[in-house]
Design a protein around this motif. Sequence first.
Motif, short mmCIF file in Angstrom:
data_model
loop_
_atom_site.label_atom_id
_atom_site.label_comp_id
_atom_site.label_asym_id
_atom_site.label_seq_id
_atom_site.Cartn_x
_atom_site.Cartn_y
_atom_site.Cartn_z
N ALA A 1 -7.87 -7.92 6.00
CA ALA A 1 -6.59 -7.50 6.59
C ALA A 1 -6.82 -7.02 8.01
O ALA A 1 -7.54 -6.04 8.22
CB ALA A 1 -5.96 -6.40 5.75
N TYR A 2 -6.23 -7.73 8.97
CA TYR A 2 -6.29 -7.28 10.36
C TYR A 2 -5.14 -6.30 10.57
O TYR A 2 -3.98 -6.69 10.51
CB TYR A 2 -6.20 -8.46 11.33
N GLU A 3 -5.50 -5.03 10.79
CA GLU A 3 -4.49 -3.99 10.95
C GLU A 3 -4.78 -3.18 12.22
O GLU A 3 -5.57 -2.22 12.18
CB GLU A 3 -4.53 -3.04 9.76
N CYS B 1 -10.16 -3.99 5.36
CA CYS B 1 -9.31 -3.73 6.53
C CYS B 1 -10.15 -3.51 7.78
O CYS B 1 -11.14 -2.76 7.75
CB CYS B 1 -8.46 -2.48 6.31
N LEU C 1 -0.10 -6.95 4.64
CA LEU C 1 -0.35 -5.66 3.97
C LEU C 1 0.75 -4.74 4.47
O LEU C 1 0.89 -4.55 5.69
CB LEU C 1 -1.75 -5.17 4.33
N GLY D 1 -9.56 -3.11 12.30
CA GLY D 1 -8.52 -2.98 13.34
C GLY D 1 -8.99 -2.10 14.48
O GLY D 1 -9.83 -1.23 14.29
N ILE E 1 -8.63 -1.91 -1.82
CA ILE E 1 -8.54 -1.85 -0.36
C ILE E 1 -9.75 -1.05 0.13
O ILE E 1 -10.03 0.04 -0.37
CB ILE E 1 -7.22 -1.15 0.07
N HIS F 1 -9.57 1.05 5.05
CA HIS F 1 -8.28 1.26 5.71
C HIS F 1 -8.48 2.25 6.87
O HIS F 1 -9.28 3.18 6.76
CB HIS F 1 -7.27 1.82 4.69
N SER F 2 -7.73 2.07 7.94
CA SER F 2 -7.97 2.92 9.13
C SER F 2 -7.71 4.39 8.83
O SER F 2 -8.29 5.27 9.47
CB SER F 2 -7.13 2.45 10.31
N ASN G 1 0.86 -1.19 0.00
CA ASN G 1 0.00 0.00 0.00
C ASN G 1 0.89 1.23 0.00
O ASN G 1 1.48 1.58 1.02
CB ASN G 1 -0.90 -0.02 1.25
N TYR H 1 -2.08 -9.85 7.89
CA TYR H 1 -1.74 -8.95 8.99
C TYR H 1 -1.12 -7.69 8.39
O TYR H 1 -0.33 -7.78 7.43
CB TYR H 1 -0.74 -9.60 9.97
N GLY H 2 -1.43 -6.53 8.97
CA GLY H 2 -0.79 -5.28 8.55
C GLY H 2 -0.48 -4.41 9.75
O GLY H 2 -1.29 -4.31 10.69
#
Length: 268
Positions: free
Chosen positions: A176-178, A132, A240, A134, A98, A101-102, A11, A218-219
């Motif tokens: 994706a666990y971020e 994503c 990621l 998290g 994606i 994303h956070s 990313n 995992y990111g």
Amino acid sequence: MSRSKPCFVANWKMHKTIDESDAFIRDLDQLLLESGDIHSRVIIAPPFTAMASIAPSLKWCKTEIGLSAQNVHFEEKGAYTGEISTGMLRDFGCAYVIIGHSERRNLFGESNEEVHQKLQAVRQAGMRPILCIGESLEERQSGLTWSILEKQLSIALGEGDSDDNLCENISEWMIAYEPVWAIGSGLTPTPDEVAGIHQQIQEFIASRFGNNLPPVLYGGSVSEKNIADFMKEVSIGGVLVGGASLAAESFHKIISLGMGAVKSRQSF
Ligand code: PEP
């Protein structure tokens, strides 16, 4: 458990001009070819401006490199200044997006409901989401990690949603666990902690959609130093990568070391 190839997603966020992006792809293709790390799924999420030049060069690459967007709008077209649609992304041959994303959630106010709408749009366009999720540091310290992840997943996947086939091909997605506190901070949970959370995510998805599971990545501050420890865990289907994906050499090292760890776990 998912049997998909180990996934390595870069990313780039708001980094790289067209020339820099082209040079990266040339270098990465060559490095992958030389090292023979071709049994992985490698995906690049460049800024939108670089997509038009990267997309044709990916076709000529000797190794397989996929193209992802970092974000998309859920409407097909209209008065949405500054946004981009799934149709426009597909014009580039973009196969992945994606979502959630956070940085989208925290800096641009993206809600779980919007994440759900984006998932619907991406699925309807025949593209593959990289969803994503998290928790923040505060949530982790309050023991709320799983309840936050469960809520993000439940709303994103559509609680009791029967209006479309959103999750029909969920095994083709990636989750994706971020953890938010791990992104760009140099801090990470232990591989053991990540494995436990991935297991919970897989159980949650299996309870709703059966055993056709997507890879769970995992990111968060993945680097050459920690990749092997993460990829030794069977429940970690890939990573990621933000900061460490900006140089072809370091992203390639992550892929190589990660693939080495996957091979070593397979020989047990
Ligand atoms: C990310 O932003 O998705 C990310 C994982 O960033 P970094 O690797 O820099 O922590």
